[in-house]
Design a protein around this motif. Structure first.
Motif, short mmCIF file in Angstrom:
data_model
loop_
_atom_site.label_atom_id
_atom_site.label_comp_id
_atom_site.label_asym_id
_atom_site.label_seq_id
_atom_site.Cartn_x
_atom_site.Cartn_y
_atom_site.Cartn_z
N THR A 387 35.21 70.32 32.67
CA THR A 387 35.98 71.11 31.72
C THR A 387 35.87 70.42 30.36
OG1 THR A 387 37.52 71.77 33.46
CG2 THR A 387 38.26 72.04 31.19
N TRP A 388 35.25 71.11 29.41
CA TRP A 388 34.92 70.46 28.15
C TRP A 388 35.40 71.26 26.95
CZ3 TRP A 388 34.05 65.96 29.81
CH2 TRP A 388 33.32 65.73 30.97
N GLU A 389 35.08 70.74 25.77
CA GLU A 389 35.58 71.32 24.53
C GLU A 389 35.18 72.77 24.34
OE1 GLU A 389 33.82 68.67 21.81
OE2 GLU A 389 35.33 67.12 22.05
N TYR A 390 33.98 73.13 24.73
CA TYR A 390 33.52 74.49 24.44
C TYR A 390 34.27 75.54 25.25
CZ TYR A 390 30.74 73.84 28.69
OH TYR A 390 30.33 73.59 29.97
N ASP A 391 34.98 75.13 26.33
CA ASP A 391 35.77 76.12 27.05
C ASP A 391 37.25 75.74 27.15
OD1 ASP A 391 34.50 75.22 30.39
OD2 ASP A 391 35.61 74.06 28.91
N GLN A 392 37.61 74.55 26.64
CA GLN A 392 39.01 74.13 26.62
C GLN A 392 39.29 73.49 25.27
OE1 GLN A 392 41.37 74.60 28.93
NE2 GLN A 392 39.97 75.71 30.28
N PRO A 393 39.74 74.24 24.28
CA PRO A 393 39.88 73.72 22.91
C PRO A 393 40.81 72.52 22.80
CG PRO A 393 40.05 76.11 22.94
CD PRO A 393 40.05 75.67 24.37
#
Length: 395
Positions: A387-393
């Motif tokens: 889970t990373w920045e591009y899908d979890q701001p």
């Protein structure tokens, strides 16, 4: 591999690496918007895995200071003075590492490519229209233009990135003989760090990088403050440079290969710089070599997944390391962790979660303090569920 025509757009390390691996079996044209005789890059210029670059490691090729590692100095905040002892001090080894004049490295690499038959075009800026034309006239296009990538501008995907680090730096003169073997990195109570990387006993690159929500109003003032706190030379504002660095993965991995146009995004364009310490040189080179490998194999569609597999451990470890300060805000804890990691290599602390976890596990008190925080536990879950920045701001 059949003879193919390949355009490489962007002539820094990522573009040079792609051209280098493709040159033997393809017709390669490299487009660089500046001249290699100009000072083109000046941010840190530490190369931690120098064997990735196929040049002899000599000063003539830009490899100036063969370092043994880096010294980490952790302070409680920004209220210390030059004579104050840090809370923690650790040394991280780096056997194949150099502090470089990166513009010289890139110029010499470009010269090597020209000798091998690559059409190296300097002062050749490519705009969105020209980029789309390159896609029409070449079998493959390598986008090594940084963030935001030129391909994103050409095809209207400018909102695809998340996350960034801002760094300001300059070259300075002084007496650096005492730290030449172990350049210094200063952690001072914000998400980021300052650095002093000697190129010789009398010349160095210094700078400061910030990430997270807290940012200075004036980056030059932030740099001069760090210089005064750590007894470093203060550069003139006119001598400083500012850069924006993605902290990876800041781009959905699926977007790193545009199958319809046969465009590969590499390096910063692919959003893969280290999310904890901002390093991107070696990551850029590895991504370019991988893109070339998938072309050679005739399997370009595998590039996004294989790039993600290549970077996954680094993403995870950097996400957790950032959490030590973001979630805890405890300089003492950060100092204890740094000292627990003393003696590991740069590669260990950026790419080997198992070795880092094994070191921390030797200190149950540190492990307990880390994992009794809900935010840190969430980071562990995020890291191991990708889970990373591009899908979890919020990350």
């Amino acid at each position: 591999m059949d003879e193919r025509s390949i355009a490489v757009v962007g002539g820094a390390v990522a573009g040079l690496a792609a051209a280098d691996r493709l040159a033997a079996d393809a017709t390669v044209t490299l487009f660089e918007r500046q001249s290699y005789d100009e000072k083109r890059v000046n941010c840190g210029e530490a190369i931690n895995d120098a064997p990735l670059i196929p040049l002899e490691k000599t000063p003539e090729n830009g490899f100036l200071n063969d370092v043994d590692g880096f010294e980490l100095r952790i302070f409680r905040g920004r209220d210390h003075g030059p004579s104050d002892e840090p809370l923690g001090d650790a040394r991280i080894r780096c056997a194949p590492g150099y502090i470089t004049d990166r513009n010289v490295v890139e110029r010499r690499w470009a010269e090597r490519l020209a000798e091998r038959g690559v059409d190296v075009r300097e002062n050749a800026a490519v705009g969105p229209n020209e980029f789309r034309e390159l896609c029409r006239t070449h079998d493959y296009v390598i986008d090594a233009t940084g963030q935001p990538a030129l391909s994103m501008r050409a095809f209207g995907d400018l909102d695809a990135y998340t996350g960034e680090i801002v760094a300001v730096n300059a070259d300075v003169t002084g007496d650096f003989a005492a730290i030449e073997a172990y350049p210094q990195i200063f952690f001072e109570g914000y998400v980021g760090y300052a650095w002093l990387f000697p190129k010789s006993d009398s010349r160095a690159n210094l700078g400061i990088g910030w990430a997270g929500d807290e940012r200075p109003d004036d980056y030059y003032e932030a740099l001069t403050g760090a210089c005064r706190r750590n007894d470093l030379p203060v550069p003139d504002r006119s001598e400083t440079n500012i850069y924006t660095i993605p902290r990876g993965p800041s781009l959905d991995p699926a977007a790193t290969y545009r199958a319809g146009e046969n465009v590969f995004l590499v390096g910063d364009a692919a959003g893969i710089a280290n999310r904890y310490q901002g390093e991107g040189i070696c990551q850029a080179i590895r991504s370019s070599y991988l893109a070339a490998e998938t072309i050679a194999e005739g399997r370009p569609e595998t590039y996004p997944e294989r790039l993600y597999d290549l970077m996954r451990s680094e993403y995870r470890l950097a996400h957790l390391m950032r959490g030590v300060w973001v979630e805890h805000g405890d300089a003492r804890l950060l100092a204890d962790i740094a000292e627990a990691l003393d003696g590991l290599t740069v590669d260990d602390i950026t790419r080997s979660p198992r070795r880092v976890v094994a070191r921390v596990a030797r200190h149950p008190g540190i492990a307990y303090r880390l994992l009794t925080d809900a935010g840190m536990l969430q980071r562990v879950v995020d890291a191991y569920t990708d889970t990373w920045e591009y899908d979890q701001p919020y990350a």
